[in-house]
Design an enzyme around this catalytic site. Structure first.
Site, PDB file in Angstrom:
ATOM      1  N   ASN A 154      -1.268   2.041 -12.996  1.00 35.86           N
ATOM      2  CA  ASN A 154      -1.715   2.352 -11.582  1.00 35.86           C
ATOM      3  C   ASN A 154      -0.570   2.283 -10.487  1.00 35.86           C
ATOM      4  O   ASN A 154      -0.669   2.804  -9.558  1.00 35.86           O
ATOM      5  CB  ASN A 154      -2.664   1.503 -11.175  1.00 35.86           C
ATOM      6  CG  ASN A 154      -4.188   1.854 -11.968  1.00 35.86           C
ATOM      7  OD1 ASN A 154      -4.221   2.815 -12.798  1.00 35.86           O
ATOM      8  ND2 ASN A 154      -5.022   0.771 -12.030  1.00 35.86           N
ATOM      9  N   ASP A 212     -10.847   9.091 -15.159  1.00 39.62           N
ATOM     10  CA  ASP A 212     -11.944   8.846 -15.728  1.00 39.62           C
ATOM     11  C   ASP A 212     -13.238   8.860 -14.999  1.00 39.62           C
ATOM     12  O   ASP A 212     -13.616   8.860 -14.071  1.00 39.62           O
ATOM     13  CB  ASP A 212     -11.752   7.276 -16.221  1.00 39.62           C
ATOM     14  CG  ASP A 212     -10.413   6.808 -16.841  1.00 39.62           C
ATOM     15  OD1 ASP A 212     -10.278   8.015 -17.654  1.00 39.62           O
ATOM     16  OD2 ASP A 212     -10.050   5.974 -16.836  1.00 39.62           O
ATOM     17  N   ASP A 236     -11.420  -3.139 -13.570  1.00 40.46           N
ATOM     18  CA  ASP A 236     -10.887  -2.807 -14.855  1.00 40.46           C
ATOM     19  C   ASP A 236     -11.022  -3.711 -15.816  1.00 40.46           C
ATOM     20  O   ASP A 236     -10.667  -3.522 -17.336  1.00 40.46           O
ATOM     21  CB  ASP A 236      -9.428  -2.116 -14.855  1.00 40.46           C
ATOM     22  CG  ASP A 236      -9.186  -0.928 -14.020  1.00 40.46           C
ATOM     23  OD1 ASP A 236      -9.689   0.227 -14.547  1.00 40.46           O
ATOM     24  OD2 ASP A 236      -9.208  -0.841 -12.682  1.00 40.46           O
ATOM     25  N   VAL A 287     -17.727  -1.785  -7.662  1.00 34.67           N
ATOM     26  CA  VAL A 287     -16.585  -1.035  -7.185  1.00 34.67           C
ATOM     27  C   VAL A 287     -16.962   0.502  -7.633  1.00 34.67           C
ATOM     28  O   VAL A 287     -16.684   1.395  -6.726  1.00 34.67           O
ATOM     29  CB  VAL A 287     -15.198  -1.574  -7.832  1.00 34.67           C
ATOM     30  CG1 VAL A 287     -14.153  -0.592  -7.087  1.00 34.67           C
ATOM     31  CG2 VAL A 287     -15.004  -2.894  -7.336  1.00 34.67           C
TER      32      VAL A 287
END
Length: 434
Positions: free
Chosen positions: A25, A118, A306, A328
């Site tokens: 990221n 994703d 995540d 989220v």
């Protein structure tokens, strides 16, 4: 094109050492920021992930030179900037939207294809677009992508309706060369965002991180190249710690400091994990078994969205009923059917369970899950929908009875540094098939 498939046989507790690199990221965002410098920039401790190659190809299409060697990426602006990211990159990841601001500074115009990544829920571009408009950009959102132009971008006061990581990064990379001062209220403060701000500061940007999610940026005339060491990937570190716990083993993770895992460590400790933490590594084991838990994901410094994918598999190894409340992304539980196929006893709900009502409480989004442990897992043939789901399916396969066949493993390789080699070194029996 033939696709790689992994065949996994359970092989007992996973044990050993894993070295994590810079985060997926962070690396791609740093690569985009490097466009803004007048000289070469170098990123050290870069992971070998699919995202790097994809971002490099886009930058090269714009006229930016990218050199990739093991663990290192050097980026330098060419003499001519082509302000158009080719449409062939539509929907592959969410990096093109971050190139809008830099391209407006370098070329006065830009076209970027629509974002992808994703399938975990809508990634609205409206926060990015409204922020750039408030800074003086003329923007049109079309069916194929976003077209923008601006003679000169000016600083602005921007209040984000939600602390979006991507929108905060867009504003940061645009404000640093805009005329005057920009104030972001409601900014995301994830470690990767702060890391990007520090890199821009090394390049000569004027940035202040204020309390209450406020970032103040004073535009400068130009930025120069800089070099930085990318901090360890906290998603990867957590994933491997959980790999040890799921299989009744112990994985020692190097390269990611404790401060990036504070909430994760305490969450696992509440479930019965015991930790050993040093300045160089950390490891977790659960000699007395695991207890059920209720966990809610949140923006930083809360429990990271995540992290919940490997956690879901860990819940199936804990005695009792566990609850997960995702706040989220509304479609983050898209991977649950693959785990259910492997015997994970998971039910998903549209209600807010395990925490206060979140922004999805009056929608049809299935964003809560109840997991019964200990589930008896069995090998299955599953197709992986995204990066994190891929990793969780590997964990389930590691403790399932019988052989599992995982398709779509390219997703795992897009986001994790050499995962096949890492799992093999921990003792997992994996075969690569095409």
């Amino acid at each position: 094109m033939s696709e790689e498939v992994w065949q996994i046989d359970p092989s007992g507790p996973l044990r050993g050492d894993v070295e994590v690199r810079g985060s997926k990221n962070a690396v791609s965002k740093h690569m985009v920021a490097a466009m803004l410098g007048t000289g070469p920039s170098t990123l050290h401790n870069a992971p070998e992930v699919g995202e790097v190659g994809l971002t490099a190809a886009m930058l090269e299409a714009l006229g930016i030179h990218v050199e990739i060697t093991p663990g290192e990426i050097t980026i330098e602006r060419g003499s001519e900037i082509r302000p158009r990211v080719p449409e062939e990159y539509t929907g592959l990841n969410r990096i093109p939207i971050l190139m809008l601001g830099p391209l407006l500074h370098l070329a006065g115009e830009a076209f970027v294809p629509l974002v992808g990544g994703d399938p975990i829920g809508r990634r609205p571009v409206n926060f990015h677009v409204e922020a750039l408009r408030s800074m003086g950009a003329e923007i049109e959102v079309g069916d194929n992508g976003i077209t923008a132009k601006a003679a000169r971008l000016r600083g602005s006061r921007i209040t984000l309706p939600y602390p979006s990581v991507g929108a905060t990064e867009t504003i940061l990379m645009t404000a640093v060369l805009a005329e005057g001062k920009t104030v972001i209220k409601g900014a995301a403060m994830e470690p990767e965002v702060v890391e990007l701000a520090l890199f821009l500061q090394r390049m000569g940007a004027m940035i202040e991180l204020s309390p209450d999610r406020r970032i103040v940026i004073e535009g400068v005339e130009r930025l120069h190249g800089a070099s930085t060491w990318l901090a360890g990937d906290r998603i990867e570190a957590f994933s491997y710690l959980v790999a040890g716990l799921v299989t009744g083993g112990e994985v020692r993770v190097h390269g990611c400091h404790q401060d990036r895992l504070v909430t994760a460590i305490t969450t696992l400790a509440r479930m019965g994990a015991r930790f050993e933490i040093t300045d160089d590594w950390l490891c977790a084991s659960a000699p007395d078994g695991l207890r059920a838990a209720a966990v809610q994901t949140d923006t930083h410094p809360g429990f990271m969205t995540d992290w919940q994918t490997p956690l879901m598999v860990l819940f199936t190894r804990a005695e009792g009923m566990s609850v997960l409340h995702e706040t989220v992304f509304e479609n983050r539980l898209v991977y649950v059917p693959a785990l259910q196929k492997m015997g994970c006893e998971i039910e998903v709900f549209a209600q807010c369970l395990g925490g206060p009502a979140c922004r999805y409480h009056d929608t049809n989004a299935k964003h809560s899950a109840v997991v019964r442990g200990i589930s008896h897992l069995r090998g299955a043939d599953v197709t992986l929908p995204d990066i994190r789901a891929g990793f969780s399916a590997v964990l389930a396969a590691a403790v399932a009875e019988g052989t599992s066949t995982l398709r779509g493993v390219n997703h795992i390789e897009r986001g994790y540094h050499r995962p096949f080699e890492q799992f093999t070194s921990l003792g997992l029996k994996i075969n690569r098939l095409t």
